[in-house]
Design a protein around this motif. Structure first.
Motif, short mmCIF file in Angstrom:
data_model
loop_
_atom_site.label_atom_id
_atom_site.label_comp_id
_atom_site.label_asym_id
_atom_site.label_seq_id
_atom_site.Cartn_x
_atom_site.Cartn_y
_atom_site.Cartn_z
N LEU A 13 0.08 -37.04 62.29
CA LEU A 13 -0.80 -37.96 63.00
C LEU A 13 -0.79 -37.70 64.50
N VAL A 65 0.25 -44.57 66.50
CA VAL A 65 0.59 -43.64 65.43
C VAL A 65 1.78 -42.80 65.86
N ASN A 80 5.09 -39.87 58.76
CA ASN A 80 4.00 -40.30 59.61
C ASN A 80 3.82 -41.80 59.44
N LEU A 94 -7.69 -42.54 62.01
CA LEU A 94 -6.51 -41.78 62.41
C LEU A 94 -6.79 -40.30 62.25
#
Length: 747
Positions: free
Chosen positions: A573, A532, A543, A589
């Motif tokens: 993130l 991420v 993101n 996430l």
């Protein structure tokens, strides 16, 4: 298992690991001794009680009282002299400061008197200053002795008969781009010292002119630093002039002088691409030494910070004729790279900038302490005599901007003053205390092996996420964030002590090196990784969820749903975990903080199914800030614990003495039905499994706010890592926390 028992178990495990390391090293050198870190004391604690604690307060040049039970340091921005009681070095006590009526630049102690160089200059063109005599019992300035200019460094002779003062009359770096000459010229001032530490010729310092010595701006000498040997010969650096002079204090004569010379450097990083890569060379770099220290009556060491045109990133041992006996070259830079403390933003300039220096005799060992101002560490070497290179012994992390140091061999102690102080940035100037009492080094926690591509250590830092290889015990993967211009996935061997970075792959997109703000990593079904990358709407950065091959090739960039992206805030993130949910690969996430559509105190966890490309969400309840410095609380990581259980890092953004929340929590998604955006999201129940703050504080340093990586290995061991911010406005020390067995998080 209750929280205290878990902590006791973890500390016991750490002790066992240390014992194993001690045993392995004892066979090589049974009598070896290393420094441990005892304490770190912020200088702002010495401010008057009615002061705003955010007031700038720096500990810069530091010395010890005659009995070794106290420290005295210069506080330049506060125009004060600070005092610390180190009767108990594990619990140093701030005992206040006194106003000096000007900028204190240096301090030394003779008997019960502190002799302080004080700059009272009206301007660069009209420099002035004096030596202030401070009675250490009454803490009163009893006299001031004019030095006919702006003092920089003061030094007392070993026999306490002389005080020498370097009068720099420093240049204005904004005038004519700082080019020398800029009058008036500097000089050396010498005082005769009485038995009580006062100065006999207070009203008439002996002035030694130093013009006409250097090839560079010889009519504008700028003496910087002084050290005196037992023959009462003062070694003086003229930093901007790239020159060194030796002065006999008895006769007040220059007995020798010579250029500090230049260095050819190879395998260094000297460009501004924000990638640590030791592929550069520089020829003829002027040393421009700052600090200087005698090893004996025949040899001295210089720390080659650079200022005007040079800065060789090194330290050098000379004999008193000017002959170079040893040149460290790229060694200090390579130490910074190997230990994760290379200041990549300073690479093109002067790298780690060795500035401060201290020499101390501990038992039979003469030790050289080299202070890396921009790398935030001290490199400790053992002198091996005239015919051998000094032996590297230990790497000592410090707070930001180590400026001054003092060895106290009679108590087996060493103290460092780190000057950088900015309450706004949560950086506080500190005094750190170390004792030579350990059988093994306390740092580094992670060290890198040699990079075959460069022949130098693998450059690393800012580790922002961890993942474990399910097929190999103790093998981890780590990622760096956007402090660097290129994203990397590192191979990390956690079975070694210290842990070792053994290799890496660089991220590539469309065949070109790629840079993201990677904050989390997990293993991908079928091979490779999920990563991420944190976005920032203020910088128009999105993101992203990245599908990455094992070789670092970015196969796909997956964006969050548009409706969610529209609600984005700066804190995006931060972590990712993968798990098999009844045969379906799923990802979870973690966002760091609340976004615009979140109720206060609730932050989203996003669930993504790569096969169906479906998104759903739950809310996680954040703790309220508990720090005296307020701040915020957010998430930094998420990792799978098995089944439907996950562990998260929940932390505040406060470092050092301000830190209050550094938790590992657990959640269970069993019975929780994640919802799509627009619906009321279920709130998961969390449990605080471990308070990590005591483990971080056990290092006795200025701890980072950023515990950011967490993972569980194949054999059920839990590890966490601290993001050191790449030494950019941060101490730079990386803590790698061995948190014990998984069952300590799941009970």
């Amino acid at each position: 298992m209750n929280s205290q028992r878990r902590l006791d178990t973890l500390l016991a495990g750490t002790a066992l690991s240390l014992c194993a390391l001690v045993a392995s090293q004892s066979a090589a050198r049974a009598e070896e001794s290393y420094f441990s870190r005892l304490a770190t004391l912020p200088a702002f604690l010495n401010l008057p009680q009615d002061s705003d604690p955010a007031t700038e307060a720096a500990a810069e040049i530091i010395t010890a009282t005659a009995d070794g039970m106290g420290l005295v340091y210069s506080n330049s921005p506060g125009k004060a002299l600070g005092f610390v009681d180190i009767t108990d070095p594990m619990a140093p006590k701030p005992t206040g400061q006194i106003d000096m009526g000007g900028e204190p630049t240096s301090v030394t102690v003779i008997g019960n008197v502190a002799l302080v160089g004080v700059n009272t200059s009206e301007s660069y063109a009209k420099p002035s200053g004096h030596v202030a005599i401070v009675d250490l019992t009454s803490r009163q300035v009893t006299a001031t002795c004019d030095v006919q200019g702006q003092p920089d460094s003061v030094a007392a002779s070993p026999d306490k008969k002389y005080l020498a003062v370097a009068i720099e009359n420093e240049r204005d770096e904004d005038l004519n781009e700082g080019v020398l000459p800029q009058m008036p010229a500097g000089h050396l001032a010498i005082f005769d010292v009485e038995s009580d530490g006062t100065l006999a010729n207070c009203d008439a310092a002996t002035i030694v002119q130093m013009t006409g010595l250097a090839e560079i701006a010889g009519d504008d000498p700028e003496p910087e630093f002084i050290d005196i040997n037992s023959d009462n010969i003062a070694a003086v650096t003229l930093q901007e002039n790239n020159h060194i002079a030796l002065v006999d204090l008895a006769s007040a004569k220059v007995t020798a002088h010579f250029s500090a010379g230049s260095v050819d450097l190879d395998k260094i990083d000297a460009n501004d691409d924000k990638v640590i890569s030791a592929i550069d060379s520089k020829a003829g770099i002027l040393r421009e030494p700052d600090a200087i220290g005698w090893l004996d009556n025949e040899r001295f060491v210089t720390a080659n910070e650079g200022d005007y045109k040079g800065g060789s990133r090194s330290f050098t041992i000379f004999d008193k004729t000017g002959k170079v006996l040893y040149e460290s070259g790229n060694a200090v830079e390579h130490l910074a790279m190997a230990n994760g403390q290379f200041p990549v933003k300073r690479a093109k300039s002067k790298g780690v900038e060795p500035e401060g220096l201290e020499i101390g005799k501990f038992g039979d060992d003469t030790l050289i302490f080299v202070l890396a101002e921009r790398g935030n560490f001290v490199a400790v070497y053992r002198d091996k005599g005239k015919t051998e290179a000094p032996e590297f012994l230990q790497f000592l992390p410090t707070a930001v901007g180590p400026e001054g140091a003092i060895a106290i061999p009679a108590r087996n102690l060493f103290a460092v003053a780190s000057e950088t102080d900015s309450a706004e940035d949560n950086l506080r100037s500190s005094v750190s205390l170390y004792a030579r009492d350990a059988a093994a080094p306390f740092a580094p926690a992670i060290v890198s092996e040699t990079d075959p591509a460069t022949g130098a250590p693998i450059g690393w830092g800012a580790l922002s996420g961890l993942a474990a290889d399910p097929a190999a015990e103790g093998k981890l993967f780590a990622v760096n964030d956007s402090i660097y211009g290129l994203s990397r996935i590192y191979d990390l061997d956690a079975t070694a002590t210290p842990a070792k970075i053994t290799g890496y792959v660089d991220l590539q997109k469309d065949g070109k090196p790629a840079g993201y703000d990677i904050e989390g990593i997990t293993l991908r079904e079928g091979g490779g990784f999920w990563l991420v990358s944190e976005g920032n709407p203020e910088k128009e950065l999105l993101n992203k969820l990245l599908a990455v091959k094992a070789d670092g090739t970015v196969e796909e960039e997956i964006l969050l749903p548009e409706a969610l992206t529209a609600q984005a805030e700066r804190f995006g993130l931060e972590g990712i975990a993968a798990w098999d949910d009844n045969g379906t690969e799923k990802l979870i996430l973690a966002l760091q903080r609340e976004w615009k559509d979140d109720p206060k105190g609730l932050v989203k966890l996003a669930i993504y199914e790569p096969k169906s490309k479906a998104w759903s969400f739950v809310h996680y309840p954040l703790e309220k800030p508990k720090s005296a410095n307020k701040g915020w609380v957010g998430l930094s990581e998420i990792t799978h614990l098995g089944g439907s259980r996950f562990a998260l890092i929940e932390r505040d953004n406060q470092p050092g003495v301000y830190a209050a929340i550094k938790h590992i929590t657990t959640i269970d998604l069993a019975g929780i039905e994640p919802k799509p955006l627009g619906e009321t999201l279920p709130v998961v129940e969390k449990k605080i499994a471990l308070d990590v703050l005591p483990l971080m504080q056990a290092s006795h340093g200025w701890i980072s706010d950023k515990i950011e990586g967490l993972t569980v290995t194949k054999d059920g061991q839990v590890y966490a890592v601290i993001d050191n911010d790449g030494v950019a406005d941060a101490p730079g020390e990386t803590q790698f926390l061995r948190l014990g067995a998984l069952d300590q998080l799941t009970q």
